[in-house]
Motif scaffolding. Structure first.
Motif, mmCIF file in Angstrom:
data_model
loop_
_atom_site.group_PDB
_atom_site.id
_atom_site.type_symbol
_atom_site.label_atom_id
_atom_site.label_comp_id
_atom_site.label_asym_id
_atom_site.label_seq_id
_atom_site.Cartn_x
_atom_site.Cartn_y
_atom_site.Cartn_z
ATOM 1 N N THR A 125 -59.963 11.801 16.055
ATOM 2 C CA THR A 125 -61.383 11.430 16.157
ATOM 3 C C THR A 125 -62.073 11.326 14.795
ATOM 4 O OG1 THR A 125 -61.953 13.781 16.450
ATOM 5 C CG2 THR A 125 -61.611 12.453 18.445
ATOM 6 N N LYS A 126 -61.380 11.689 13.727
ATOM 7 C CA LYS A 126 -61.986 11.660 12.399
ATOM 8 C C LYS A 126 -62.018 10.233 11.872
ATOM 9 C CE LYS A 126 -61.660 13.666 7.767
ATOM 10 N NZ LYS A 126 -60.881 14.559 6.874
ATOM 11 N N GLN A 127 -63.222 9.764 11.512
ATOM 12 C CA GLN A 127 -63.371 8.401 11.021
ATOM 13 C C GLN A 127 -63.107 8.338 9.515
ATOM 14 O OE1 GLN A 127 -67.147 6.746 12.190
ATOM 15 N NE2 GLN A 127 -66.964 7.470 14.312
ATOM 16 N N ASN A 128 -62.508 7.218 9.097
ATOM 17 C CA ASN A 128 -62.209 6.971 7.689
ATOM 18 C C ASN A 128 -62.349 5.478 7.444
ATOM 19 O OD1 ASN A 128 -61.311 6.958 5.048
ATOM 20 N ND2 ASN A 128 -59.150 7.183 5.599
ATOM 21 N N LEU A 129 -63.555 5.065 7.053
ATOM 22 C CA LEU A 129 -63.833 3.640 6.907
ATOM 23 C C LEU A 129 -62.987 2.983 5.817
ATOM 24 C CD1 LEU A 129 -67.714 3.573 7.383
ATOM 25 C CD2 LEU A 129 -65.902 3.195 9.064
ATOM 26 N N ARG A 130 -62.438 3.765 4.900
ATOM 27 C CA ARG A 130 -61.551 3.186 3.882
ATOM 28 C C ARG A 130 -60.218 2.758 4.494
ATOM 29 N NH1 ARG A 130 -62.198 7.000 -1.555
ATOM 30 N NH2 ARG A 130 -64.429 6.546 -1.902
ATOM 31 N N GLY A 131 -59.862 3.387 5.611
ATOM 32 C CA GLY A 131 -58.634 3.003 6.300
ATOM 33 C C GLY A 131 -58.880 2.105 7.488
ATOM 34 N N ARG A 132 -60.004 1.432 7.494
ATOM 35 C CA ARG A 132 -60.382 0.558 8.608
ATOM 36 C C ARG A 132 -59.369 -0.570 8.796
ATOM 37 N NH1 ARG A 132 -63.893 -3.902 9.450
ATOM 38 N NH2 ARG A 132 -65.039 -3.765 11.429
ATOM 39 N N ASN A 133 -58.826 -0.673 10.029
ATOM 40 C CA ASN A 133 -57.810 -1.679 10.368
ATOM 41 C C ASN A 133 -56.640 -1.656 9.394
ATOM 42 O OD1 ASN A 133 -59.331 -2.486 12.551
ATOM 43 N ND2 ASN A 133 -60.182 -4.299 11.552
ATOM 44 N N ALA A 134 -56.260 -0.447 8.971
ATOM 45 C CA ALA A 134 -55.135 -0.313 8.044
ATOM 46 C C ALA A 134 -53.872 -0.853 8.691
ATOM 47 C CB ALA A 134 -54.940 1.148 7.659
ATOM 48 N N PRO A 135 -53.066 -1.641 7.962
ATOM 49 C CA PRO A 135 -51.846 -2.221 8.540
ATOM 50 C C PRO A 135 -50.784 -1.154 8.786
ATOM 51 C CG PRO A 135 -51.954 -2.685 6.201
ATOM 52 C CD PRO A 135 -53.254 -2.041 6.562
ATOM 53 N N PRO A 136 -49.870 -1.419 9.703
ATOM 54 C CA PRO A 136 -48.821 -0.423 9.988
ATOM 55 C C PRO A 136 -47.763 -0.370 8.890
ATOM 56 C CG PRO A 136 -48.510 -2.397 11.310
ATOM 57 C CD PRO A 136 -49.808 -2.586 10.593
ATOM 58 N N PHE A 137 -47.004 0.705 8.901
ATOM 59 C CA PHE A 137 -45.872 0.932 7.998
ATOM 60 C C PHE A 137 -46.282 1.032 6.529
ATOM 61 C CE2 PHE A 137 -44.279 -1.853 11.508
ATOM 62 C CZ PHE A 137 -43.699 -0.835 12.252
ATOM 63 N N ASP A 138 -47.517 1.415 6.289
ATOM 64 C CA ASP A 138 -47.993 1.656 4.932
ATOM 65 C C ASP A 138 -48.142 3.161 4.752
ATOM 66 O OD1 ASP A 138 -49.057 1.643 2.426
ATOM 67 O OD2 ASP A 138 -50.945 0.642 2.958
ATOM 68 N N LEU A 139 -47.098 3.794 4.203
ATOM 69 C CA LEU A 139 -47.077 5.254 4.075
ATOM 70 C C LEU A 139 -47.865 5.763 2.891
ATOM 71 C CD1 LEU A 139 -43.323 5.956 4.933
ATOM 72 C CD2 LEU A 139 -45.310 6.125 6.425
ATOM 73 N N SER A 140 -48.452 4.864 2.111
ATOM 74 C CA SER A 140 -49.227 5.308 0.946
ATOM 75 C C SER A 140 -50.491 6.068 1.356
ATOM 76 C CB SER A 140 -49.603 4.101 0.079
ATOM 77 O OG SER A 140 -50.422 3.189 0.817
ATOM 78 N N LYS A 141 -50.952 5.859 2.597
ATOM 79 C CA LYS A 141 -52.169 6.515 3.075
ATOM 80 C C LYS A 141 -51.865 7.690 4.003
ATOM 81 C CE LYS A 141 -54.882 2.274 2.724
ATOM 82 N NZ LYS A 141 -55.708 1.279 3.446
ATOM 83 N N GLY A 142 -50.594 8.085 4.065
ATOM 84 C CA GLY A 142 -50.222 9.213 4.910
ATOM 85 C C GLY A 142 -49.370 8.772 6.090
ATOM 86 N N TRP A 143 -48.511 9.713 6.590
ATOM 87 C CA TRP A 143 -47.594 9.350 7.663
ATOM 88 C C TRP A 143 -48.296 9.123 8.988
ATOM 89 C CZ3 TRP A 143 -47.168 12.343 12.043
ATOM 90 C CH2 TRP A 143 -47.740 13.617 11.996
ATOM 91 N N LEU A 144 -49.504 9.669 9.157
ATOM 92 C CA LEU A 144 -50.226 9.452 10.410
ATOM 93 C C LEU A 144 -50.664 8.000 10.570
ATOM 94 C CD1 LEU A 144 -52.417 12.671 10.756
ATOM 95 C CD2 LEU A 144 -50.591 11.916 12.293
ATOM 96 N N LEU A 145 -50.763 7.288 9.473
ATOM 97 C CA LEU A 145 -51.144 5.871 9.523
ATOM 98 C C LEU A 145 -49.926 4.954 9.529
ATOM 99 C CD1 LEU A 145 -54.212 5.843 7.107
ATOM 100 C CD2 LEU A 145 -54.250 5.426 9.569
ATOM 101 N N ILE A 146 -48.775 5.481 9.931
ATOM 102 C CA ILE A 146 -47.573 4.659 9.949
ATOM 103 C C ILE A 146 -47.694 3.515 10.955
ATOM 104 C CG2 ILE A 146 -46.426 6.100 11.679
ATOM 105 C CD1 ILE A 146 -43.793 5.523 10.213
ATOM 106 N N LEU A 147 -48.479 3.712 12.020
ATOM 107 C CA LEU A 147 -48.728 2.636 12.992
ATOM 108 C C LEU A 147 -50.025 1.892 12.705
ATOM 109 C CD1 LEU A 147 -47.654 4.328 16.363
ATOM 110 C CD2 LEU A 147 -46.287 3.001 14.748
#
Length: 305
Positions: free
Chosen positions: A54-76
């Motif tokens: 539920t934590k919002q992060n507008l810098r990661g808005r619509n972040a593409p998948p498989f980009d581990l530079s922003k953390g493993w939780l954003l892998i999808l």
């Protein structure tokens, strides 16, 4: 503190036999493992990842998948508010599974009870109860759910109630058909001659014969109810934000299909894989619970062993 009863050798042997039959059907074995993972996510996922989901992060808005530079939780990838899709899919599993399970259990209990009465009784109830199933089936299930939820608050309890009502005829008709056949068998006639009450005959002799068929249908029906809940959420009359289900996640990603396809793709894939796994497991249950076909799995389990 009460002592925990030890597992008997007979129970160990029965469990080993079930696992061997499951291993004999490799697609069903993989499906069972996947469903166990989904169940674990539904049970403990919200407790571990609810704050992250539920934590919002507008810098990661619509972040593409498989980009581990922003953390493993954003892998999808991330959604329109920068929330990690992986965490949201895991958290959404609880609502999706809970609604489907609640609707299936409620409809199976009510439908099976009515089917037992309609199949075993030879009086008025044998004529009245099947007409109830005809009335419910005269309305398209999804349309009935849309109408009722449009008038009522689209809460989890109302969704379970509506979906359970629409699925009652499935169990009612199946149970009634099974009971009409089983009640004429010799062991039922023998129990009646020996003075057994109607309740004892139904619950002790008839229900155990009908139950495997009901469990097989329930496994298959679980997939249908989950798809129906996802459809209602997609139409905007299911679970409402801030609650989340897989169907609602697909609906929320619809405006971004051309620019961020992953918002709808991953929750949709979770729905597809879970539905496919339930269908594979249902086919395995149909064979495993049928004494005339079980030998195929038992032979396969012995060869693999």
């Amino acid at each position: 503190m009460a002592d925990i009863a030890p597992v008997t050798p007979a129970e160990k042997g029965r469990l080993r036999s079930v696992l061997a039959m499951l291993w004999a059907d490799k697609p069903a074995f993989v499906a069972a493992i996947f469903l166990c993972v989904v169940l674990v996510c539904a049970l403990i996922g919200p407790a571990l990842l609810d704050a992250v989901a539920t934590k919002q992060n507008l810098r990661g808005r619509n972040a593409p998948p498989f980009d581990l530079s922003k953390g493993w939780l954003l892998i999808l990838g991330g959604d329109a508010l920068g929330r990690p899709l992986l965490a949201r899919i895991i958290v959404a599993a609880q609502n999706t599974i809970a609604i489907a399970a609640g609707a299936v259990v409620a409809s199976m209990i009510v439908g099976s009870a009515l089917g037992l009465v309609a199949g075993y009784s030879r009086g008025r109830w044998a004529q009245i109860i099947p007409r109830l199933a005809d009335v419910i089936m005269s309305f398209p299930s999804l349309l009935l759910a849309v109408i009722v939820l449009y008038m009522l608050e689209p809460s989890a309890a109302n969704i379970i109630l509506v979906l359970a009502i629409t699925r009652i005829p499935v169990y009612l008709r199946t149970t009634r058909a099974e009971v009409l056949e089983v009640r004429e068998r010799m062991f039922v006639q023998a129990a009646r001659v020996m003075g057994a009450s109607d309740a004892r005959i139904v619950f002790r002799h008839i229900l155990p014969v009908v139950l495997p068929t009901l469990l097989t249908i329930a496994t298959l029906d679980f997939a249908f109810v989950m798809l129906a809940e996802s459809s209602l959420s997609f139409l905007g009359i299911g679970i409402q934000a801030p609650e989340v289900t897989w169907g609602l996640m697909v609906a929320q990603g619809r405006p971004y299909l051309t620019s961020a396809w992953w918002l709808s793709f991953w929750p949709g894939l979770a729905i597809i894989l879970t539905t496919l796994s339930l269908n594979l497991l249902s086919n395995w249950l149909r064979v495993a619970l049928d004494p005339q076909q079980r030998w195929r799995l038992e032979m396969g389990g012995r060869k693999n062993g």
